[in-house]
Scaffold this motif. Sequence first.
Motif, PDB file in Angstrom:
ATOM      1  N   ILE A  43       5.670 -22.255  25.157  1.00 40.21           N
ATOM      2  CA  ILE A  43       6.309 -23.730  24.940  1.00 40.21           C
ATOM      3  C   ILE A  43       5.994 -24.797  24.684  1.00 40.21           C
ATOM      4  N   VAL A  44       4.888 -24.562  25.337  1.00 38.76           N
ATOM      5  CA  VAL A  44       3.033 -25.597  25.629  1.00 38.76           C
ATOM      6  C   VAL A  44       2.776 -25.774  24.196  1.00 38.76           C
ATOM      7  N   GLY A  45       2.624 -24.063  23.756  1.00 37.98           N
ATOM      8  CA  GLY A  45       1.550 -23.572  22.569  1.00 37.98           C
ATOM      9  C   GLY A  45       2.590 -24.415  21.657  1.00 37.98           C
ATOM     10  N   ARG A  46       3.666 -24.248  21.310  1.00 38.11           N
ATOM     11  CA  ARG A  46       4.904 -24.701  20.480  1.00 38.11           C
ATOM     12  C   ARG A  46       4.398 -26.077  19.922  1.00 38.11           C
ATOM     13  N   VAL A  47       5.357 -26.494  21.370  1.00 35.15           N
ATOM     14  CA  VAL A  47       4.554 -28.150  21.573  1.00 35.15           C
ATOM     15  C   VAL A  47       3.509 -29.222  21.022  1.00 35.15           C
ATOM     16  N   VAL A  48       1.977 -28.246  21.468  1.00 37.21           N
ATOM     17  CA  VAL A  48       0.951 -29.292  20.716  1.00 37.21           C
ATOM     18  C   VAL A  48       1.051 -28.903  19.611  1.00 37.21           C
ATOM     19  N   ASP A  49       0.954 -28.011  18.867  1.00 36.07           N
ATOM     20  CA  ASP A  49       1.095 -27.391  17.343  1.00 36.07           C
ATOM     21  C   ASP A  49       1.736 -28.283  16.667  1.00 36.07           C
ATOM     22  N   GLU A  50       3.157 -28.477  17.482  1.00 32.95           N
ATOM     23  CA  GLU A  50       4.348 -29.381  16.162  1.00 32.95           C
ATOM     24  C   GLU A  50       3.504 -30.784  16.846  1.00 32.95           C
ATOM     25  N   LEU A  51       2.630 -31.070  17.480  1.00 31.46           N
ATOM     26  CA  LEU A  51       2.255 -32.446  17.936  1.00 31.46           C
ATOM     27  C   LEU A  51       0.791 -32.701  16.715  1.00 31.46           C
ATOM     28  N   ILE A  52       0.399 -31.856  17.293  1.00 30.87           N
ATOM     29  CA  ILE A  52      -0.533 -32.169  15.923  1.00 30.87           C
ATOM     30  C   ILE A  52      -0.829 -31.973  14.428  1.00 30.87           C
ATOM     31  N   ALA A  53       0.276 -31.201  13.808  1.00 36.58           N
ATOM     32  CA  ALA A  53       0.759 -31.172  12.777  1.00 36.58           C
ATOM     33  C   ALA A  53       0.988 -32.944  12.680  1.00 36.58           C
ATOM     34  N   ARG A  54       2.241 -33.629  13.503  1.00 39.44           N
ATOM     35  CA  ARG A  54       2.278 -34.461  13.063  1.00 39.44           C
ATOM     36  C   ARG A  54       0.979 -35.733  13.468  1.00 39.44           C
ATOM     37  N   THR A  55      -0.179 -35.266  13.831  1.00 36.60           N
ATOM     38  CA  THR A  55      -1.301 -36.227  13.020  1.00 36.60           C
ATOM     39  C   THR A  55      -1.131 -37.301  12.091  1.00 36.60           C
ATOM     40  N   ALA A  56      -1.463 -39.044  12.191  1.00 36.67           N
ATOM     41  CA  ALA A  56      -1.938 -39.336  11.011  1.00 36.67           C
ATOM     42  C   ALA A  56      -2.642 -38.878  10.038  1.00 36.67           C
ATOM     43  N   PRO A  57      -2.411 -39.178   9.042  1.00 40.08           N
ATOM     44  CA  PRO A  57      -3.852 -38.926   7.704  1.00 40.08           C
ATOM     45  C   PRO A  57      -5.116 -39.343   7.705  1.00 40.08           C
ATOM     46  N   SER A  58      -5.143 -41.296   9.108  1.00 35.44           N
ATOM     47  CA  SER A  58      -5.864 -41.537   9.168  1.00 35.44           C
ATOM     48  C   SER A  58      -6.040 -41.035   9.869  1.00 35.44           C
ATOM     49  N   GLU A  59      -6.673 -41.162  10.914  1.00 27.78           N
ATOM     50  CA  GLU A  59      -6.951 -39.751  11.776  1.00 27.78           C
ATOM     51  C   GLU A  59      -7.644 -38.519  11.585  1.00 27.78           C
ATOM     52  N   THR A  60      -8.971 -38.440  11.198  1.00 28.22           N
ATOM     53  CA  THR A  60      -9.433 -37.536  10.820  1.00 28.22           C
ATOM     54  C   THR A  60     -10.557 -37.034  11.919  1.00 28.22           C
ATOM     55  N   MET A  61     -10.982 -38.350  12.337  1.00 28.07           N
ATOM     56  CA  MET A  61     -11.810 -37.917  13.911  1.00 28.07           C
ATOM     57  C   MET A  61     -11.224 -37.169  14.481  1.00 28.07           C
TER      58      MET A  61
END
Length: 112
Positions: A43-61
């Motif tokens: 559960i934690v892994g799937r939610v983390v993956d989804e949240l990381i996938a929703r990172t704004a394109p301007s956040e590269t660093m």
Amino acid sequence: GGEKTEEKSEATTSLWAPDFRPRSPTEKVRNCTQVDRSVQQTIVGRVVDELIARTAPSETMWRKGGTLKLPDAASLFDRDLLTNLKRECGGLQTLLRNQHPAFVVSGGQVAL
């Protein structure tokens, strides 16, 4: 003497609460600490993956991840898992809140 007290107690109970059933002396823990570790990790892994996938394109660093509404987080899992989780510990929100080093759960949303 003890039998009379017991009889009187049963009679009194049946008068005011005929359907009364005393609580079990041991209460089931419902804070998600008893959920199988592999289920928690999934559960934690799937939610983390989804949240990381929703990172704004301007956040590269630093990719801090986006936010996810709890119903959207729940939609990542099948109904049986969610039903069992709800029965065991109160549900997905409780499990994510208990993972406070990883998640912030507030206002019906979850974030990293």
